[in-house]
Design a protein around this motif. Structure first.
Motif, PDB file in Angstrom:
ATOM      1  N   LEU A 109      13.941  -5.787   7.082  1.00  0.00           N
ATOM      2  CA  LEU A 109      13.391  -5.253   5.843  1.00  0.00           C
ATOM      3  C   LEU A 109      14.178  -5.838   4.666  1.00  0.00           C
ATOM      4  O   LEU A 109      15.407  -5.887   4.703  1.00  0.00           O
ATOM      5  CB  LEU A 109      13.499  -3.724   5.846  1.00  0.00           C
ATOM      6  CG  LEU A 109      12.681  -2.956   4.819  1.00  0.00           C
ATOM      7  CD1 LEU A 109      11.185  -3.130   5.082  1.00  0.00           C
ATOM      8  CD2 LEU A 109      13.047  -1.468   4.858  1.00  0.00           C
ATOM      9  N   ASN A 110      13.481  -6.303   3.654  1.00  0.00           N
ATOM     10  CA  ASN A 110      14.180  -6.813   2.474  1.00  0.00           C
ATOM     11  C   ASN A 110      15.090  -5.714   1.902  1.00  0.00           C
ATOM     12  O   ASN A 110      14.651  -4.575   1.693  1.00  0.00           O
ATOM     13  CB  ASN A 110      13.180  -7.280   1.415  1.00  0.00           C
ATOM     14  CG  ASN A 110      12.526  -8.592   1.800  1.00  0.00           C
ATOM     15  OD1 ASN A 110      13.135  -9.447   2.436  1.00  0.00           O
ATOM     16  ND2 ASN A 110      11.253  -8.764   1.429  1.00  0.00           N
ATOM     17  N   CYS A 111      16.325  -6.082   1.678  1.00  0.00           N
ATOM     18  CA  CYS A 111      17.319  -5.051   1.359  1.00  0.00           C
ATOM     19  C   CYS A 111      18.275  -5.475   0.245  1.00  0.00           C
ATOM     20  O   CYS A 111      19.407  -5.005   0.163  1.00  0.00           O
ATOM     21  CB  CYS A 111      18.124  -4.697   2.610  1.00  0.00           C
ATOM     22  SG  CYS A 111      18.788  -6.118   3.528  1.00  0.00           S
ATOM     23  N   VAL A 125      16.616  -3.014  -2.910  1.00  0.00           N
ATOM     24  CA  VAL A 125      15.186  -2.698  -3.002  1.00  0.00           C
ATOM     25  C   VAL A 125      14.957  -1.197  -2.863  1.00  0.00           C
ATOM     26  O   VAL A 125      15.475  -0.555  -1.939  1.00  0.00           O
ATOM     27  CB  VAL A 125      14.382  -3.449  -1.918  1.00  0.00           C
ATOM     28  CG1 VAL A 125      12.896  -3.162  -2.069  1.00  0.00           C
ATOM     29  CG2 VAL A 125      14.645  -4.943  -2.009  1.00  0.00           C
ATOM     30  N   TYR A 181      12.104   1.457  -2.127  1.00  0.00           N
ATOM     31  CA  TYR A 181      10.748   1.636  -1.606  1.00  0.00           C
ATOM     32  C   TYR A 181      10.256   3.044  -1.949  1.00  0.00           C
ATOM     33  O   TYR A 181      10.978   4.024  -1.724  1.00  0.00           O
ATOM     34  CB  TYR A 181      10.721   1.420  -0.098  1.00  0.00           C
ATOM     35  CG  TYR A 181      11.064   0.005   0.308  1.00  0.00           C
ATOM     36  CD1 TYR A 181      10.095  -0.993   0.314  1.00  0.00           C
ATOM     37  CD2 TYR A 181      12.356  -0.333   0.702  1.00  0.00           C
ATOM     38  CE1 TYR A 181      10.407  -2.297   0.683  1.00  0.00           C
ATOM     39  CE2 TYR A 181      12.679  -1.624   1.072  1.00  0.00           C
ATOM     40  CZ  TYR A 181      11.700  -2.604   1.060  1.00  0.00           C
ATOM     41  OH  TYR A 181      12.018  -3.898   1.416  1.00  0.00           O
ATOM     42  N   VAL A 196       9.368   3.533   5.260  1.00  0.00           N
ATOM     43  CA  VAL A 196       9.357   2.174   5.825  1.00  0.00           C
ATOM     44  C   VAL A 196       9.547   2.260   7.339  1.00  0.00           C
ATOM     45  O   VAL A 196      10.083   3.252   7.859  1.00  0.00           O
ATOM     46  CB  VAL A 196      10.470   1.311   5.198  1.00  0.00           C
ATOM     47  CG1 VAL A 196      10.226   1.135   3.702  1.00  0.00           C
ATOM     48  CG2 VAL A 196      11.846   1.914   5.453  1.00  0.00           C
ATOM     49  N   LEU A 239      19.083  -0.610   0.429  1.00  0.00           N
ATOM     50  CA  LEU A 239      17.671  -0.284   0.304  1.00  0.00           C
ATOM     51  C   LEU A 239      17.534   1.223   0.271  1.00  0.00           C
ATOM     52  O   LEU A 239      18.449   1.950   0.680  1.00  0.00           O
ATOM     53  CB  LEU A 239      16.853  -0.863   1.461  1.00  0.00           C
ATOM     54  CG  LEU A 239      17.122  -0.329   2.865  1.00  0.00           C
ATOM     55  CD1 LEU A 239      15.855  -0.375   3.707  1.00  0.00           C
ATOM     56  CD2 LEU A 239      18.206  -1.168   3.546  1.00  0.00           C
ATOM     57  N   SER A 279      14.527   4.586   0.577  1.00  0.00           N
ATOM     58  CA  SER A 279      13.159   5.016   0.874  1.00  0.00           C
ATOM     59  C   SER A 279      13.146   6.499   1.198  1.00  0.00           C
ATOM     60  O   SER A 279      14.171   7.076   1.584  1.00  0.00           O
ATOM     61  CB  SER A 279      12.587   4.224   2.067  1.00  0.00           C
ATOM     62  OG  SER A 279      13.253   4.587   3.264  1.00  0.00           O
ATOM     63  N   THR A 296      17.081 -11.022   2.109  1.00  0.00           N
ATOM     64  CA  THR A 296      15.828 -11.447   1.505  1.00  0.00           C
ATOM     65  C   THR A 296      15.074 -12.312   2.517  1.00  0.00           C
ATOM     66  O   THR A 296      15.641 -12.728   3.541  1.00  0.00           O
ATOM     67  CB  THR A 296      16.073 -12.251   0.221  1.00  0.00           C
ATOM     68  OG1 THR A 296      16.883 -13.389   0.529  1.00  0.00           O
ATOM     69  CG2 THR A 296      16.786 -11.416  -0.830  1.00  0.00           C
ATOM     70  N   ASP A 298       8.436  -6.403   3.455  1.00  0.00           N
ATOM     71  CA  ASP A 298       8.525  -5.328   2.454  1.00  0.00           C
ATOM     72  C   ASP A 298       7.866  -4.051   2.963  1.00  0.00           C
ATOM     73  O   ASP A 298       6.899  -3.555   2.398  1.00  0.00           O
ATOM     74  CB  ASP A 298       7.852  -5.764   1.134  1.00  0.00           C
ATOM     75  CG  ASP A 298       8.694  -6.784   0.401  1.00  0.00           C
ATOM     76  OD1 ASP A 298       9.919  -6.624   0.345  1.00  0.00           O
ATOM     77  OD2 ASP A 298       8.096  -7.749  -0.130  1.00  0.00           O
TER      78      ASP A 298
END
Length: 227
Positions: free
Chosen positions: A119-121, A124, A126, A130, A171, A173, A222, A226
């Motif tokens: 996962l893009n972190c 980020v 969200y 996720v 990240l 979420s 990266t 996403d």
């Protein structure tokens, strides 16, 4: 009666010579005082130089100590375990890449088998939940995953989002079914807190973002997915 018009000095033998001696003595005394003053000032100047240098060195050392002291909170935050954190043996956490669903024994998961895509972190945030299998792969790369549920206040969510957005290898979420209102997870590490202002939030991030627990330090955050 006759009147002698000579001055008393002229009338008194040796009086003029005595006057001259007194003048010479006075001049010598004044000269000696001036010389002594100059010597004393010179000695003071010579002594003051090393003392000033020493004082400057002390001041510089004190300034460096102050700078070091200012750096201590961050270093201290990265040292030692975070109060209340839970740990899992990394040797017992799977690390295989799988494309099938994975059931994790903790929520949120802190390690285990995971999807090949991370996962893009890179800081980020969200807005929706996720997939665990992608988030776990991000943890393997040294990311810290910040999760929250309905018990977290809007103010806490905003504060956490701001912190995550400015911190690479993190990240955030929402997550249902976790133990606390706010949970921070790294590979094999996890802590639950009640608010964004809990000092353990900063401490956990300082210690575990690309921390010593990371199985793959330096791996990218990266170029993944996403959510």
């Amino acid at each position: 009666m006759s009147f002698d018009r000579r001055t008393r000095e002229e009338q008194t033998p040796g009086a003029g010579r005595a006057h001259d001696r007194r003048n010479r003595v006075a001049v010598i005394a004044v000269s000696a005082a001036v010389v002594a003053g100059l010597l004393g000032f010179g000695s003071y100047t010579l002594l003051k130089g090393p003392e000033a240098d020493a004082a400057g060195e002390v001041s510089t050392a004190a300034s460096r100590a102050g700078d070091a002291k200012q750096a201590e909170p961050e270093e201290a935050a990265a040292a030692g375990a975070v109060e209340g954190e839970r740990s899992w043996d990394p040797e017992k956490l799977g690390r295989d890449h799988v494309t099938t669903p994975v059931t994790y024994p903790m929520r949120p998961p802190v390690g285990g088998d995971h999807d090949p895509a991370w996962l893009n972190c890179d800081g980020v945030v969200y807005e929706k939940a996720v997939p665990d299998v992608h988030a776990v792969h991000a943890l393997e790369h040294g990311a810290v995953w910040v999760t929250y549920d309905d018990r977290a206040t809007d103010a806490d969510v905003r504060a956490l989002a701001s912190k995550v957005a400015g911190t690479p290898y993190t990240l955030m979420s929402p997550y249902d079914g976790q133990d606390g209102a706010i949970v921070l997870s790294a590979w094999g590490k996890q802590v639950a807190v009640d608010g964004a202002d809990d000092p353990r939030v900063a401490r956990f991030l300082a210690r575990y973002v690309q921390g010593p627990q990371t199985p793959e330090p330096g791996a990218p955050c990266t170029g993944g997915v996403d959510g």
